[in-house]
Scaffold this motif. Structure first.
Motif, PDB file in Angstrom:
ATOM      1  N   HIS A  59       0.838  -1.209   0.000  1.00 28.37           N
ATOM      2  CA  HIS A  59       0.000   0.000   0.000  1.00 28.37           C
ATOM      3  C   HIS A  59       0.866   1.249   0.000  1.00 28.37           C
ATOM      4  CE1 HIS A  59      -3.531  -2.280  -0.010  1.00 28.37           C
ATOM      5  NE2 HIS A  59      -3.464  -2.697   1.227  1.00 28.37           N
ATOM      6  N   ARG A  78       2.344   2.510  -6.496  1.00 23.53           N
ATOM      7  CA  ARG A  78       1.288   1.923  -7.340  1.00 23.53           C
ATOM      8  C   ARG A  78       1.041   2.802  -8.572  1.00 23.53           C
ATOM      9  NH1 ARG A  78       0.818  -3.354  -6.473  1.00 23.53           N
ATOM     10  NH2 ARG A  78       0.329  -3.873  -4.317  1.00 23.53           N
ATOM     11  N   GLU A  89      -6.090   3.722  -5.404  1.00 24.56           N
ATOM     12  CA  GLU A  89      -4.975   2.760  -5.527  1.00 24.56           C
ATOM     13  C   GLU A  89      -5.466   1.418  -6.082  1.00 24.56           C
ATOM     14  OE1 GLU A  89      -2.113   2.054  -2.101  1.00 24.56           O
ATOM     15  OE2 GLU A  89      -2.816   0.006  -2.431  1.00 24.56           O
ATOM     16  N   CYS A  90      -6.586   0.953  -5.543  1.00 26.28           N
ATOM     17  CA  CYS A  90      -7.109  -0.338  -5.998  1.00 26.28           C
ATOM     18  C   CYS A  90      -7.492  -0.235  -7.481  1.00 26.28           C
ATOM     19  CB  CYS A  90      -8.302  -0.721  -5.126  1.00 26.28           C
ATOM     20  SG  CYS A  90      -8.700  -2.448  -5.232  1.00 26.28           S
ATOM     21  N   ASP A 136      -3.183  -4.114 -14.066  1.00 35.20           N
ATOM     22  CA  ASP A 136      -3.261  -5.549 -14.369  1.00 35.20           C
ATOM     23  C   ASP A 136      -3.957  -5.782 -15.710  1.00 35.20           C
ATOM     24  OD1 ASP A 136      -2.568  -8.167 -13.607  1.00 35.20           O
ATOM     25  OD2 ASP A 136      -4.593  -8.573 -12.883  1.00 35.20           O
ATOM     26  N   GLN A 196       3.790   2.043 -10.876  1.00 37.93           N
ATOM     27  CA  GLN A 196       3.601   0.742 -11.549  1.00 37.93           C
ATOM     28  C   GLN A 196       2.587   0.856 -12.682  1.00 37.93           C
ATOM     29  OE1 GLN A 196       2.592  -1.905  -8.291  1.00 37.93           O
ATOM     30  NE2 GLN A 196       4.624  -1.693  -7.387  1.00 37.93           N
ATOM     31  N   LEU A 197       1.569   1.709 -12.465  1.00 36.74           N
ATOM     32  CA  LEU A 197       0.592   1.917 -13.543  1.00 36.74           C
ATOM     33  C   LEU A 197       1.285   2.581 -14.746  1.00 36.74           C
ATOM     34  CD1 LEU A 197      -2.243   2.013 -14.785  1.00 36.74           C
ATOM     35  CD2 LEU A 197      -2.645   4.141 -13.506  1.00 36.74           C
ATOM     36  N   TYR A 218      -2.356 -10.760 -12.315  1.00 33.24           N
ATOM     37  CA  TYR A 218      -2.372 -10.718 -10.852  1.00 33.24           C
ATOM     38  C   TYR A 218      -3.731 -11.162 -10.282  1.00 33.24           C
ATOM     39  CZ  TYR A 218      -1.449  -8.770  -6.177  1.00 33.24           C
ATOM     40  OH  TYR A 218      -1.278  -8.600  -4.825  1.00 33.24           O
ATOM     41  N   ASN A 267     -10.885  -6.805 -15.289  1.00 33.50           N
ATOM     42  CA  ASN A 267     -10.112  -5.853 -14.486  1.00 33.50           C
ATOM     43  C   ASN A 267     -10.418  -4.401 -14.856  1.00 33.50           C
ATOM     44  OD1 ASN A 267      -8.481  -7.070 -12.435  1.00 33.50           O
ATOM     45  ND2 ASN A 267      -7.304  -8.088 -14.062  1.00 33.50           N
ATOM     46  N   ARG A 326      -4.428  -0.416  -9.523  1.00 32.91           N
ATOM     47  CA  ARG A 326      -3.906  -1.801  -9.587  1.00 32.91           C
ATOM     48  C   ARG A 326      -4.700  -2.631 -10.594  1.00 32.91           C
ATOM     49  NH1 ARG A 326      -4.276  -4.051  -3.785  1.00 32.91           N
ATOM     50  NH2 ARG A 326      -3.264  -5.855  -4.715  1.00 32.91           N
ATOM     51  N   THR A 361       0.925   4.075  -2.251  1.00 30.31           N
ATOM     52  CA  THR A 361       0.117   4.585  -3.371  1.00 30.31           C
ATOM     53  C   THR A 361       0.978   5.248  -4.457  1.00 30.31           C
ATOM     54  OG1 THR A 361      -1.640   4.889  -1.737  1.00 30.31           O
ATOM     55  CG2 THR A 361      -2.055   5.773  -3.913  1.00 30.31           C
TER      56      THR A 361
END
Ligand code: ADP
Ligand code: GN1
Ligand code: MG
Length: 365
Positions: A161, A166, A313-314, A321, A169-170, A328, A337, A317, A163
């Motif tokens: 977590h 994350r 954040e979710c 994905d 990563q996006l 994931y 997703n 993610r 953020t």
């Protein structure tokens, strides 16, 4: 059911009798089965058998070690309070060799838990009252772990977590565009990019010493707490794979993003996705009723920000994905997703529309 699952079950110290095994639950990560053993009594004896997801948890042995330590600690806390540790926390069933997990020939890691009977696990809260009771259970869980030494825990997933990480990563997923889906996600990506600064809010508060690092659950969605089937009271917080040092605001926020959504996490019709202030208010009441006394004023004040950032954040993610080719989260249809990401972004917008009221409810709780 594959013969292999029965072979795996036979490696654990479970009751003897005619056995049936079937897939179980709605988790997005592990492969979960229910083992049902007819021991010649009125009710069968049940267990939960899981293969831990190695893509998500590259070192699943560390996850088991964390769970063994945390549940042992929780057993002591629960016993002291006069509770029933077999029911109020997870119990790992030993293998025939006395270990906590079994490795199959493909290096798959399996574990078995006692099945907690007489409980329900929900994917949407039936009533505000039930949601308040789940809030109380997660608030209590955090308090039970107040004295736990965080240095004994492995970091099950790096930057879980974080953020800003994350967000990064996006952006990596966008640049790689592995699944060739970038063309479909323009509006969603533009939405995320508005938050490049705001994603830092909670970690900056932590760094500035305004809020504490605690041992938190980190995956507090409603179906990760078992509620008593008769009374609705929270019985046991489950899915302990991600228990690690973290922030109360993120635990609070994860419950809100899931349970204050008026629709399912993967609803395609976004008009059904609204933010329920009634559910939010109920959860705040239950959660702070248990955890409020250990929390500082800044920590409380940042709870709504936890809800917003955890939802964002979710969503990021899920979107990453989708771009990476669904590696994931388990998906059950094309674009699954992306559908999930869209509900999260809609919820973020709804929270912003209700922001003043969200802050006020926490202030007055
Ligand atoms: P995932 O990480 O994939 O979400 P979980 O550990 O949450 O896996 O398990 C999936 C589901 O199985 C839970 O949502 C719950 O319904 C059920 N479950 C898990 N552990 C138990 C248990 N010990 N007793 C009863 N039900 C359980
Ligand atoms: C996953 O394991 P499960 O299904 O309870 C995920 C959470 C997400 C959630 C979204 C280890 O939770 O972080 O919020 O899906 N767990 C992991 O529904 O990544
Ligand atoms: Mg789960």
């Amino acid at each position: 059911m594959e013969k292999r699952v029965y072979d795996v079950a036979a490696r654990f110290q479970i009751r003897q009798g005619e056995m049936s095994i079937a897939p179980y639950g709605n988790g997005h990560i592990n492969d979960t089965f229910c083992i049902c053993v007819d021991v010649g009594e009125a009710a069968p004896v049940r267990y939960i058998l899981q293969r831990v997801n190695r893509y998500v948890f590259p070192q699943p042995e560390n996850v088991i070690e964390n769970i063994a330590r945390v549940t042992q600690y929780l057993r002591g806390v629960i016993e002291k309070a006069g509770g029933d540790p077999d029911r109020e926390t997870l119990t790992l069933v030993k293998t025939n060799e006395g270990g906590d997990y079994f490795l199959d020939e493909d290096n798959g890691l399996w574990r078995v838990y006692l099945f907690i009977e007489g409980t329900i696990s929900r994917d949407l809260p039936d009533t505000p009252e039930l949601f308040a009771l789940s809030g109380a259970a997660f608030g209590r869980f955090m308090c039970q772990l107040e004295g736990y030494d965080a240095s004994t825990l492995h970091e099950a997933i790096k930057d879980f977590h974080n953020t800003p990480a994350r967000y990064g990563q996006l952006m990596d997923a966008v640049f790689r565009n592995d699944a060739g889906r970038l063309g479909e996600v323009g509006p969603e990506l533009a939405f995320c990019m508005r938050y490049g600064e705001e994603v830092h809010t909670l970690l900056r508060a932590l760094k500035a010493g305004e809020i504490p690092l605690r041992v938190t659950h980190n995956d507090t969605k409603l179906n990760n707490v078992l509620l008593d089937a008769k009374t609705g009271e929270g019985v046991c917080v489950i899915d302990l794979d991600t228990v690690m040092p973290g922030l109360a605001a993120y635990d609070f926020g994860d419950s809100i993003r899931f349970g204050a959504n008026t629709a399912a996490e993967d609803e395609r019709d976004l008009s059904k996705v609204q933010f329920s202030m009634e559910m939010y208010e109920a959860f705040v009441r239950g959660y702070l009723g248990e955890a409020g006394s250990v929390m500082g004023s800044r920590e409380r004040e940042l709870l709504p920000m936890g809800a917003k950032l955890m939802t964002l954040e979710c969503g990021m993610r899920f979107l990453a994905d989708h771009l990476n080719g669904d590696k994931y989260f388990k998906v059950h249809r094309q674009g699954h997703n992306l559908d999930r990401a869209r509900t999260q972004f809609k919820l973020v917008r709804c929270m912003e529309e209700n922001w003043d009221a969200m802050m006020e409810i926490v202030k007055n709780a």
